[in-house]
Design an enzyme around this catalytic site. Structure first.
Site, short mmCIF file in Angstrom:
data_model
loop_
_atom_site.label_atom_id
_atom_site.label_comp_id
_atom_site.label_asym_id
_atom_site.label_seq_id
_atom_site.Cartn_x
_atom_site.Cartn_y
_atom_site.Cartn_z
N HIS A 9 0.84 -1.20 0.00
CA HIS A 9 0.00 0.00 0.00
C HIS A 9 0.88 1.25 0.00
O HIS A 9 2.05 1.18 0.38
CB HIS A 9 -0.88 0.00 1.26
CG HIS A 9 -0.06 -0.18 2.51
ND1 HIS A 9 0.61 0.86 3.10
CD2 HIS A 9 0.26 -1.29 3.20
CE1 HIS A 9 1.28 0.40 4.14
NE2 HIS A 9 1.10 -0.91 4.23
N ASN A 15 3.05 4.16 9.09
CA ASN A 15 4.41 4.08 8.53
C ASN A 15 5.19 5.33 8.90
O ASN A 15 6.36 5.26 9.29
CB ASN A 15 4.39 3.96 7.00
CG ASN A 15 3.90 2.62 6.47
OD1 ASN A 15 3.28 2.56 5.41
ND2 ASN A 15 4.17 1.55 7.19
N ARG A 60 -5.61 0.87 4.40
CA ARG A 60 -4.49 1.38 3.61
C ARG A 60 -4.34 0.72 2.24
O ARG A 60 -3.87 1.34 1.30
CB ARG A 60 -3.18 1.34 4.42
CG ARG A 60 -2.80 0.00 5.04
CD ARG A 60 -1.71 0.27 6.08
NE ARG A 60 -1.11 -0.92 6.69
CZ ARG A 60 -1.60 -1.56 7.75
NH1 ARG A 60 -2.71 -1.13 8.32
NH2 ARG A 60 -0.97 -2.61 8.25
N HIS A 147 0.73 -6.02 2.17
CA HIS A 147 1.58 -5.50 3.24
C HIS A 147 2.96 -6.18 3.23
O HIS A 147 3.12 -7.26 2.68
CB HIS A 147 0.89 -5.75 4.58
CG HIS A 147 -0.51 -5.23 4.64
ND1 HIS A 147 -0.83 -3.98 5.11
CD2 HIS A 147 -1.68 -5.77 4.21
CE1 HIS A 147 -2.14 -3.78 5.01
NE2 HIS A 147 -2.69 -4.86 4.47
O1 F6P Z 1 5.90 -1.46 9.48
C1 F6P Z 1 5.03 -1.87 8.49
C2 F6P Z 1 4.64 -3.33 8.69
O2 F6P Z 1 3.79 -3.71 7.65
C3 F6P Z 1 3.98 -3.64 10.05
O3 F6P Z 1 2.60 -3.43 10.07
C4 F6P Z 1 4.37 -5.07 10.25
O4 F6P Z 1 4.27 -5.50 11.59
C5 F6P Z 1 5.78 -5.06 9.72
O5 F6P Z 1 5.81 -4.16 8.65
C6 F6P Z 1 6.28 -6.42 9.24
O6 F6P Z 1 7.67 -6.34 9.01
P1 F6P Z 1 8.69 -6.99 10.05
O7 F6P Z 1 8.31 -8.47 10.06
O8 F6P Z 1 10.03 -6.75 9.45
O9 F6P Z 1 8.50 -6.38 11.38
#
Ligand code: F6P
Length: 195
Positions: A9, A15, A60, A147
């Site tokens: 998104h 973010n 999002r 995501h």
């Molecule tokens: O920060 C954005 C995001 O999509 C969060 O919502 C999610 O928890 C995270 O990234 C996942 O990435 P990582 O596994 O590296 O924490």
């Protein structure tokens, strides 16, 4: 061969604040991306009448898809971001400070670590199975707007990356990864539409 277009998104309010999970709207920058994406998809899939746009059920991704017109949109709960359970809404710094053991266990084994009352990457990979089956069945192009964690898992499946790499694959914002399955294997192109 039909392409699969994967994208996160547009930048969300969370973010910007560095908060994980949540269900915030997109920022102004994220809105700009949604327009650029719509423009790209319109051109790339111009004559593809059967193409479809798949999003998660979170705002999002739905907002990011909204400027795209002329294609059916489908919401999948299975495309929702990894459930961070008790850590939902926190920053990585807050987790490190308030729940140091959780922070360390995740760092040690990010693939298997399950957030308390939430999910692990392995859980995400498992719940994506029906999405993958459906993606493979499609004859027309699909744009998947989802995501970071979910797209790492989907990408790893199509690009044939080992399981242990999944949580560490780079998955930048505002970039489209186009995957084509041909007879000789997978061809991948990346389009970075903005920073
Ligand atoms: O920060 C954005 C995001 O999509 C969060 O919502 C999610 O928890 C995270 O990234 C996942 O990435 P990582 O596994 O590296 O924490």
């Amino acid at each position: 061969p039909r392409p699969i277009l994967l994208t996160r998104h547009g930048e969300s309010q969370d973010n910007v604040r560095g908060r994980i999970g949540g269900d915030t709207a997109i920022s102004e920058k994220g809105e700009l991306y949604s327009k650029k994406l719509a423009n790209f998809v319109g051109k790339r899939l111009k004559s593809e009448r059967a193409a479809s746009i798949w999003t998660s059920t979170l705002q999002r991704t739905i907002l990011t898809a909204s400027p795209i017109v002329g294609f059916p949109k489908i919401q999948w709960r299975a495309l929702d971001e990894i459930n961070a359970g008790v850590c939902d809404g926190m920053t990585y710094e807050e987790i490190k400070k308030n729940m140091p053991e959780e922070y360390e266990s995740r760092k040690k084994d990010k693939l298997r670590y399950r957030y308390p009352r939430g999910e692990s990457y392995l859980d995400v990979i498992q719940r994506l199975e029906p999405v993958i089956i459906e993606l493979e069945r499609q004859r027309a192009p699909v744009v998947v707007i989802s995501h970071q964690a979910v797209l790492r898992a989907l990408y790893a499946y199509f690009a044939d990356r080992p399981l242990k790499e999944v949580p560490h694959i780079e998955m930048p914002l505002h970039t489209i990864i186009e995957i084509q399955m041909g007879v000789t294997g997978v061809v991948e192109k990346r389009y970075k539409l903005m920073d």
